[in-house]
Design a protein around this motif. Structure first.
Motif, mmCIF file in Angstrom:
data_model
loop_
_atom_site.group_PDB
_atom_site.id
_atom_site.type_symbol
_atom_site.label_atom_id
_atom_site.label_comp_id
_atom_site.label_asym_id
_atom_site.label_seq_id
_atom_site.Cartn_x
_atom_site.Cartn_y
_atom_site.Cartn_z
ATOM 1 N N HIS A 17 -4.986 11.050 -0.347
ATOM 2 C CA HIS A 17 -3.723 10.320 -0.293
ATOM 3 C C HIS A 17 -2.747 10.748 -1.365
ATOM 4 C CE1 HIS A 17 -6.346 7.123 1.790
ATOM 5 N NE2 HIS A 17 -5.877 8.004 2.641
ATOM 6 N N THR B 233 1.951 5.989 -11.218
ATOM 7 C CA THR B 233 1.769 5.236 -12.456
ATOM 8 C C THR B 233 1.526 6.156 -13.636
ATOM 9 O OG1 THR B 233 -0.529 5.038 -11.855
ATOM 10 C CG2 THR B 233 0.859 3.151 -11.425
ATOM 11 N N GLU B 234 1.272 7.423 -13.332
ATOM 12 C CA GLU B 234 1.078 8.385 -14.420
ATOM 13 C C GLU B 234 2.076 9.502 -14.252
ATOM 14 O OE1 GLU B 234 -2.851 9.935 -14.806
ATOM 15 O OE2 GLU B 234 -3.672 7.955 -14.383
ATOM 16 N N ARG C 64 0.811 -1.195 0.000
ATOM 17 C CA ARG C 64 0.000 0.000 0.000
ATOM 18 C C ARG C 64 0.857 1.262 0.000
ATOM 19 N NH1 ARG C 64 -4.916 1.432 0.013
ATOM 20 N NH2 ARG C 64 -5.592 3.282 1.147
ATOM 21 N N ASN C 65 0.596 2.077 -0.970
ATOM 22 C CA ASN C 65 1.268 3.355 -1.154
ATOM 23 C C ASN C 65 2.771 3.304 -1.327
ATOM 24 O OD1 ASN C 65 -1.178 4.924 -1.015
ATOM 25 N ND2 ASN C 65 0.306 6.546 -0.755
ATOM 26 N N PRO D 73 11.540 5.283 2.611
ATOM 27 C CA PRO D 73 11.210 4.068 1.855
ATOM 28 C C PRO D 73 12.061 3.902 0.596
ATOM 29 C CG PRO D 73 9.235 5.353 2.352
ATOM 30 C CD PRO D 73 10.412 6.221 2.636
ATOM 31 N N GLY D 74 12.512 4.997 -0.001
ATOM 32 C CA GLY D 74 13.359 4.925 -1.189
ATOM 33 C C GLY D 74 12.576 4.642 -2.453
ATOM 34 N N SER E 49 10.616 4.818 -5.766
ATOM 35 C CA SER E 49 9.715 5.785 -6.377
ATOM 36 C C SER E 49 8.873 6.525 -5.340
ATOM 37 C CB SER E 49 8.810 5.073 -7.374
ATOM 38 O OG SER E 49 8.185 3.972 -6.735
ATOM 39 N N VAL E 50 9.098 6.265 -4.055
ATOM 40 C CA VAL E 50 8.365 6.977 -3.014
ATOM 41 C C VAL E 50 9.124 8.266 -2.722
ATOM 42 C CG1 VAL E 50 7.358 6.823 -0.720
ATOM 43 C CG2 VAL E 50 7.680 4.762 -2.079
ATOM 44 N N ASP F 105 -3.429 10.083 -8.741
ATOM 45 C CA ASP F 105 -3.323 8.642 -8.643
ATOM 46 C C ASP F 105 -2.943 8.217 -7.243
ATOM 47 O OD1 ASP F 105 -2.972 5.949 -9.034
ATOM 48 O OD2 ASP F 105 -2.462 6.277 -11.130
ATOM 49 N N ILE F 106 -3.914 7.723 -6.493
ATOM 50 C CA ILE F 106 -3.617 7.372 -5.119
ATOM 51 C C ILE F 106 -2.780 6.105 -5.043
ATOM 52 C CG2 ILE F 106 -5.728 8.433 -4.251
ATOM 53 C CD1 ILE F 106 -6.767 5.554 -3.852
ATOM 54 N N HIS F 107 -2.623 5.423 -6.154
ATOM 55 C CA HIS F 107 -1.904 4.161 -6.106
ATOM 56 C C HIS F 107 -0.420 4.327 -6.311
ATOM 57 C CE1 HIS F 107 -5.676 2.187 -5.871
ATOM 58 N NE2 HIS F 107 -6.080 2.778 -6.965
ATOM 59 N N PHE G 51 4.501 3.076 7.070
ATOM 60 C CA PHE G 51 5.879 2.649 6.897
ATOM 61 C C PHE G 51 6.532 2.363 8.245
ATOM 62 C CE2 PHE G 51 10.410 3.806 6.360
ATOM 63 C CZ PHE G 51 10.746 2.873 5.399
ATOM 64 N N THR H 109 14.458 -1.018 -4.901
ATOM 65 C CA THR H 109 14.502 -0.808 -3.456
ATOM 66 C C THR H 109 13.220 -1.316 -2.810
ATOM 67 O OG1 THR H 109 15.513 1.281 -4.055
ATOM 68 C CG2 THR H 109 14.985 0.951 -1.735
ATOM 69 N N ARG I 225 13.040 -4.191 0.174
ATOM 70 C CA ARG I 225 12.528 -4.120 1.538
ATOM 71 C C ARG I 225 11.380 -5.082 1.781
ATOM 72 N NH1 ARG I 225 10.057 -0.346 2.714
ATOM 73 N NH2 ARG I 225 10.283 1.115 1.015
ATOM 74 N N ALA J 178 12.066 0.554 -9.501
ATOM 75 C CA ALA J 178 12.547 0.929 -8.171
ATOM 76 C C ALA J 178 12.715 -0.333 -7.343
ATOM 77 C CB ALA J 178 11.570 1.894 -7.519
ATOM 78 N N PHE K 155 3.307 1.614 -4.048
ATOM 79 C CA PHE K 155 2.930 0.978 -5.287
ATOM 80 C C PHE K 155 3.845 1.378 -6.448
ATOM 81 C CE2 PHE K 155 0.520 1.040 -9.122
ATOM 82 C CZ PHE K 155 -0.013 -0.226 -9.132
ATOM 83 N N GLY L 285 5.645 7.426 2.518
ATOM 84 C CA GLY L 285 4.561 7.734 1.604
ATOM 85 C C GLY L 285 3.315 8.139 2.368
ATOM 86 N N SER L 286 2.352 8.738 1.670
ATOM 87 C CA SER L 286 1.101 9.066 2.336
ATOM 88 C C SER L 286 0.271 7.789 2.442
ATOM 89 C CB SER L 286 0.336 10.115 1.522
ATOM 90 O OG SER L 286 -0.802 10.512 2.221
ATOM 91 N N ALA L 287 -0.579 7.726 3.409
ATOM 92 C CA ALA L 287 -1.400 6.530 3.629
ATOM 93 C C ALA L 287 -0.504 5.309 3.750
ATOM 94 C CB ALA L 287 -2.396 6.332 2.474
ATOM 95 N N HIS L 288 0.647 5.500 4.319
ATOM 96 C CA HIS L 288 1.692 4.512 4.249
ATOM 97 C C HIS L 288 2.138 4.229 5.669
ATOM 98 C CE1 HIS L 288 5.912 3.496 2.482
ATOM 99 N NE2 HIS L 288 5.216 2.436 2.810
#
Lengths: 862, 442
Positions: B92, B112-113, A324-325, B141-142, B144-145, B107-109, B285, A361, A365, A359, A327, B280-283
């Protein structure tokens, strides 16, 4: 305003006056006869005498244009004249004819100087490989082609400075500061991807199928599927993989009696088309994380269920991080599944991890690597919305192409074989060597000969062996020490340049140099063994052998490189993909933006392909050039057929079919060509005129003045203009002489497509106007009128007039420039005349033209 | 090096105390002190009852959450009512919008765009080549985050490994080895090119010169890097630092070390642009924070706090949020203090460094009245010490503050102001309509 501009010109010319003695050829050259009087009449009053305006004298004999700085100033002066910024407004204006004489006179002198710098008329500058050619070179040398996974490696390299015409212009392919670093980085990445110098990674492999997983029904009873942990095939490996298979919303369809699963197209299941974190309608596999190095393999046993009238389904394989997030998602493969589900077959997917940007990484993880397999089929035709009474949901009335997956196998980079195949192939040349050093020498010689595309000279590779020795002493293994010398071989100037050793005067190229020219022309890559054998035996100097090789190269599928590059650039087809053109293919049934975007992408791709596939077909059959703009057939696939309204074409492969009434002018009635010419504009007469002039008539359209607003803006400002028809608005061009210089050629051409819209579809006449046909008449720049598109094509193919706008000759010029990697100049007129004569005698057949070019002295000599 | 670092570090816990920083730093960059910008985002909202100060203007009192910033109070400005145009970054999508202001990035996921370019990359495109590293993009998180997006709108691959970061900054053995091997490649290629050049005809030789020049340029850059690393006053070994701190399990060490390394990189002028993202948001972590309460995650608590619940209604949740808020603010305070204690010419490093801190949501998932503050940069023409308020927004009482005019100052106006302080025009960046003059001296 004029004063400011005048001052600027004075600024440039001041440099000119201080730094040069004007040195145009003093005898009665065309310049002295035609240009000099105009300079005297219009310029010398201010720019003459002892105190010229801005310190510029134009009354002295001739400028030394061989000096690049002086040349730049004259080029700017030329631009000012063309834009009407000189002479200043208070002075008498030049007539259109005089302006033409003056500007073309200057241009001719500039060109003459450029040629002199190149070492003589008809000679070319040595050029480097374009980034696409370089990427292809690495692909060839290192075998970087992976089953079903296309890599756009060239995009990692800096964009080449080039015009959009099909010329890999040697004079433009410069190297900029730090440019080399991207090439070396790139070579290093590619070598690392192939050379397996580290210990074997854990050789795991897994087999997934539905029956071995637990059946799952989700709480909300929406999805049904299978989920579970899968042990490795190798008993000693304890790390498990995981798999989730989720069916459609009415999951019943998912599992078949034989244990296979059926995947519906994902657009049926999700509005975000399987690119989201949800997984319904797909296989989602979690493989144990390994360092992203080497090749991850999948073997997917699949088949398709294709109902009558539906298209071949597309299987999408993607890296998919589903935390989640965090992604992330990247498409790896899009595979058309052509075989029936009754006879499933294996589809291999080879994923070179360090060459696929992802990515990692995130995988690292998570300790798992996610792979998602889904059915990415998108319907070609629009469909009526299914309606139930009072808006109640109804059963989905359409049958779609489905993909049936029996099983999936996954193999880690250490599984199957070690060392990997590509590694073994790379070092194969060293197999029979006695010791490590001899082995390295043999490998370097082999790789260098392929990368430098020529025989290796004795002793030439000594520095590479020294480097190898250094690495060995530093503690590298026999394989690891190969890496750096190999990277060096691939970033050497011998790899990056098309090296030609030229004498001071024109002389035949060495055999291997000619072989390189030829294969780069037709294959976009270095010569193969046969060409090299012929080159080293000195047989390419034999004209018959040479032309036989031309035919062999053209018959080889590798000539697709030439076809795609030449046609794509000649017709500027990348605009179809990159310009913001909307084909409005929204599926009304589904109303999904993203689905429409995917359909649109695929159609654009086909539209951009069509002219090249058509050309390839004509080339294969050796048809006359004019077939390209006058043809009874189309070369299309199912999507294009649907766009053109042609029935009976199934499947994504291109094939020849009879053309409908309104698509019989070859390239000129292809929607991709018209879209590219119109650049997304509804009113595109001028765009189209420029496009046709430059690309179909082969004439440079000229530089527009900087201060002119587009027509629609002018119409907004000036209400009177808005009431004029487009023909009348364009008519204004001819009343302003700086505009007229170019627009008298451009504007009358643009009307030829007046009855097609910017998307290449026939314009439907408005109600009540059906009886008054759209006026498509116009004229060629040489004054010959045409009534419509057919008349236009006919005029271009008219053998009875010798015109430089004869299509065969235009194409010949474009091909010649492409083959010679330089723009043609006036000094090439003799060459073109000779080539045209040969081509005409063979009915302008495409292969005859190419053979003529290759056997000409301009091509065989350097 | 005179300090016994290892023992010192042990004594001081994980904090890198300032003398250590000073001694590690090379000679201060000569000439004018360069401007820098740091963007530090902590997503998922805050305890809004306690984040913003209650008073406005220069005489405000720091709120309880921001208390640890007291030593640098005069070097920072707190914003109330700041938001993105058209509510960009709601829910998010706050991370993708924070430095881009791109309302279309929904895109909350995840990425991807394509997004729009982020301000740090916008600045780096202009002035990034003035330093060895154009910009540092970091996130716990590293991958693409990240809050950083390139010109094509793709996420910049964020570094989350402190050991690699350290290597890039101080030339760890593997980095040095890479430079060494590249140097041997260049030696051969350069010789070969010079030999080839002699065999070419005059005109081809002219053309070929730009290849030679390119090789020479790379050689020069390489030489500079090697000199740079070898002129470090000491060969720092990663063993002395908690470079393997896990961002989740050892978050205290991790963030402290990351921020200290960033301070060093700025101090040594290795880079001028840094973006840092906590998660990340909603994350979820970071998972649990047992110190602050028995909850499974930060974001889910933020979710629970719907509809302006009062602290009385949800005491445990708000206490938890406050704990996390204070935890990050303490890291920020330490970072700002480090910059402020570092002399640079006749000013401090902080005076030449703008630090934007904050998040992209406020009350639960609301993208208005964002908890944000801007610190440092007084030498770059920024004026601090005040609590500014902009658009009408729900204030600390959860009520709409109608005293403020709707002048629509957006986050992008602040980003643009920062960019232009560094000499990089950003007019219209993310729909920015103005420069935030309230932040400027004079």
């Amino acid at each position: 305003m004029t004063n400011v501009l005048a001052l600027r010109l004075c600024g440039w010319l001041a440099i000119l006056a201080v730094s040069t003695r004007l040195a145009f050829a003093a005898d009665a050259s065309p310049f002295e006869r035609t240009v000099r009087p105009l300079l005297t009449r219009h310029c010398v009053e201010c720019h003459g005498g002892d105190k010229p305006e801005g310190g510029v004298r134009l009354d002295q004999p001739a400028a030394d244009l061989a000096d690049a700085k002086v040349r730049a100033i004259w080029e700017k002066a030329h631009a000012m004249l063309v834009r009407g910024e000189m002479p200043p407004a208070e002075k008498p204006r030049l007539s259109t004819e005089d302006l033409d004489t003056l500007t073309s006179g200057i241009r001719r002198e500039v060109e003459r100087a450029v040629i002199a710098e190149r070492g003589g008329a008809g000679r070319s500058t040595m050029r480097r490989l374009t980034r696409v050619e370089y990427a292809r070179l690495l692909e060839d040398v290192l075998d970087l082609r992976f089953e079903n996974v296309p890599l756009s490696l060239a995009e990692k390299l800096p964009i080449d400075p080039q015009t959009d015409l099909p010329v890999n212009d040697a004079d433009r392919l410069a190297f900029q500061s730090l440019h080399w670093r991207s090439y070396a980085d790139y070579a290093e990445r590619a070598v690392s991807a192939v050379l397996a110098s580290e210990p074997r990674p854990e050789p795991w492999s897994y087999r997934f199928d539905a029956p071995s997983l637990e059946s799952q029904t989700k709480k909300r009873d929406r999805f049904e599927g299978f989920k579970g942990v899968v042990a490795a095939n190798e008993h000693e490996i304890k790390r498990p993989a995981k798999a989730t298979i989720l069916g459609a919303r009415d999951g019943k369809e998912a599992l078949n009696p034989d244990g296979s699963t059926t995947l519906l197209p994902s657009y049926r299941l999700l509005d975000n088309l399987a690119r989201s974190e949800q997984n319904d309608g797909s296989w989602y596999l979690l493989l144990p994380y390994v360092e992203p190095k080497g090749v991850l393999r999948l073997r997917i046993r699949a088949g398709a269920i294709i109902p009558e009238g539906e298209n071949v389904p597309l299987m999408r394989v993607a890296f998919h991080h589903n935390v989640r997030n965090e992604f992330d998602n990247r498409t790896l493969a899009e595979i058309p599944i052509t075989n029936s589900a009754d006879e499933p077959r294996d589809y291999e997917v080879e994923i070179p991890m360090e060459l696929v940007p992802f990515a990692y990484t995130l995988f690292d993880r998570f300790k798992f690597m996610g792979v998602r397999i889904s059915n990415d089929t998108v319907p070609i035709a629009d469909r009526a919305k299914p309606k139930g009474p009072k808006g109640k949901p109804v059963e989905w009335p359409y049958q779609e192409s489905k993909i049936v997956i029996a099983s999936v196998e996954a193999f880690g980079p250490g599984a199957v074989e070690w060392p990997p195949r590509r590694h073994r192939r790379l070092i194969a040349a060293g197999e029979s060597a006695k010791d490590d050093r001899g082995r390295a020498a043999a490998i370097f010689a082999d790789v260098a000969a392929r990368a430098w595309r020529r025989p290796i000279v004795e002793g030439e590779l000594a520095p590479y062996l020294d480097l190898y020795d250094q690495r060995r002493q530093a503690g590298d293994s026999a394989d690891a020490a190969l890496k750096l010398p190999l990277v060096t071989i691939l970033s050497s100037p011998n790899a990056i340049y098309l090296v030609e050793h030229k004498a001071e005067t024109v002389a035949p190229l060495a055999g291997i140099e000619l072989a390189n020219r030829l294969s780069f022309f037709l294959w976009g890559r270095g010569p193969d063994d046969e060409l090299r054998r012929l080159a080293s035996a000195g047989r390419l100097s034999d004209p018959e052998t040479l032309t036989a090789q031309v035919d062999r190269l053209l018959d080889d599928p590798k000539s697709g490189v030439f076809v795609d590059d030449f046609v794509g650039r000649l017709l500027a087809l990348d605009r179809v993909l990159k310009d913001p053109i909307e084909f409005k293919l929204t599926l009304k049934t589904l109303g999904l933006e993203k689905l429409a975007a995917i359909r649109e992408d695929r159609l654009k791709h086909d539209l951009a392909q069509e002219p090249a596939r058509f050309f390839a077909n004509a080339l294969r059959k050796n048809e006359p050039a004019h077939r390209l703009i006058d043809s009874g057939t189309l070369f299309i696939n199912d999507r294009l057929a649907s766009y053109y309204g042609v029935d009976g074409v199934d499947g994504p492969e291109f094939r020849e079919v009879p053309a409908p009434e309104n698509r019989r002018a070859g390239w000129l009635t292809m929607a991709g060509v018209m879209a590219s010419a119109s650049r997304g504009n509804k009113e595109a007469t001028i765009h189209r005129g420029v496009y046709l002039l430059q690309r179909i008539l082969g004439e440079h359209p000229g530089t527009p003045p900087g201060s002119v607003e587009p027509l629609e803006v002018q119409a907004k400002v000036d209400a009177k203009r808005a009431t004029l028809t487009i023909r009348e608005q364009l008519g204004l061009h001819t009343s302003i002489n700086t505009c007229q210089l170019c627009h008298r050629k451009i504007d009358p051409l643009g009307f030829v497509w007046a009855d097609f819209d910017e998307l290449g579809q026939k314009v439907v006449a408005k109600k009540g106007l059906e009886s008054s046909p759209i006026d498509c008449s116009g004229a060629l720049p040489d004054g010959r009128p045409f009534e419509n598109l057919a008349g236009f094509a006919k005029a271009l193919n008219d053998e009875t007039t010798t015109s430089r706008f004869h299509f065969g000759e235009v194409l010949l010029r474009q091909l010649t420039a492409y083959a010679l990697s330089r723009h043609l100049s006036l000094s090439d007129d003799d060459l073109i005349r000779e080539l045209a004569q040969r081509s005409r005698s063979e009915d302008w057949r495409l292969r005859a033209m190419i053979r003529a070019i290759v056997s000409s002295k301009a091509f065989t000599h350097g | 090096m005179s300090i016994k670092r290892r023992s010192f570090l042990k004594a001081a816990g994980v904090a890198l105390p300032l003398p250590w920083l000073e001694s590690l730093a090379g000679a201060a960059p000569s000439g004018a002190n360069p401007g820098r910008a740091v963007f530090f985002m902590v997503p998922s909202g805050v305890n809004m009852w306690r984040w913003h100060p209650k008073e406005f203007g220069p005489d405000y009192q720091l709120s309880s959450t921001l208390q640890s910033l007291a030593p640098v109070r005069e070097e920072l400005t707190i914003f109330s009512g700041l938001e993105h145009t058209n509510g960009a970054g709601g829910g998010h999508t706050e991370v993708g919008a924070w430095l881009t202001g791109n309302e279309k990035f929904k895109d909350i996921h995840g990425p991807t765009e394509p997004n729009a370019i982020s301000i740090d990359q916008h600045i780096a495109r202009s002035i990034g080549d003035r330093t060895r590293i154009p910009s540092l993009v970091l996130s716990a998180p590293g991958g693409s985050v990240t809050t950083s997006f390139d010109a094509a709108g793709a996420p910049v691959n964020a570094e989350n490994n402190l050991r690699r970061l350290f290597g890039e900054l101080f030339g760890a053995p593997d980095v040095m080895a890479r430079l060494q091997s590249r140097a041997s490649v260049i030696d051969i290629v350069g010789d070969e090119a010079r030999g080839l050049s002699r065999q070419l005809s005059r005109n081809d030789r002219n053309r070929f010169d730009d290849y030679l020049q390119s090789v020479r340029d790379v050689e020069g850059r390489l030489q500079k890097d090697r000199e740079y690393f070898s002129s470090r006053p000491l060969s720092i070994s990663g063993d002395d630092l908690p470079l393997d701190a896990d961002p989740q399990a050892q978050r205290q060490e991790y963030f402290r070390t990351m921020l200290d390394l960033v301070a060093l990189a700025l101090r040594n002028d290795q880079t001028r642009i840094v973006s840092i993202l906590a998660c990340g948001s909603a994350h979820e972590f970071f998972g649990r924070w047992p110190d602050f309460g028995n909850f499974t995650g930060h974001h889910s608590v933020s979710h629970d706090l719907g509809h302006f619940d009062t602290e009385e209604q949800r005491p445990l949740q708000y206490a938890f949020m406050e704990g996390v808020d204070k935890w990050f603010i303490a890291h920020l305070a330490h970072f700002l203090q480090t910059l402020n204690d570092t002399r640079e010419g006749d000013a401090t490093l902080l005076a030449n460094t703008m630090v934007l801190y904050g998040g992209g949501m406020s009350w639960t998932h609301n993208p208005s009245n964002l908890p944000m503050l801007l610190a440092g940069g007084s030498r770059l023409g920024l004026k601090h010490g005040s609590h500014l308020r902009f658009n009408p927004h729900k204030d600390f009482k959860g009520q709409l503050d109608r005293n403020v005019k709707r002048d629509e100052t957006t986050v992008c106006d602040v980003l643009r102001t920062m960019s232009e302080r560094l000499g990089v025009p950003a007019e219209g960046f993310g729909n920015s309509r103005r420069v935030v003059n309230e932040l400027l001296v004079g």
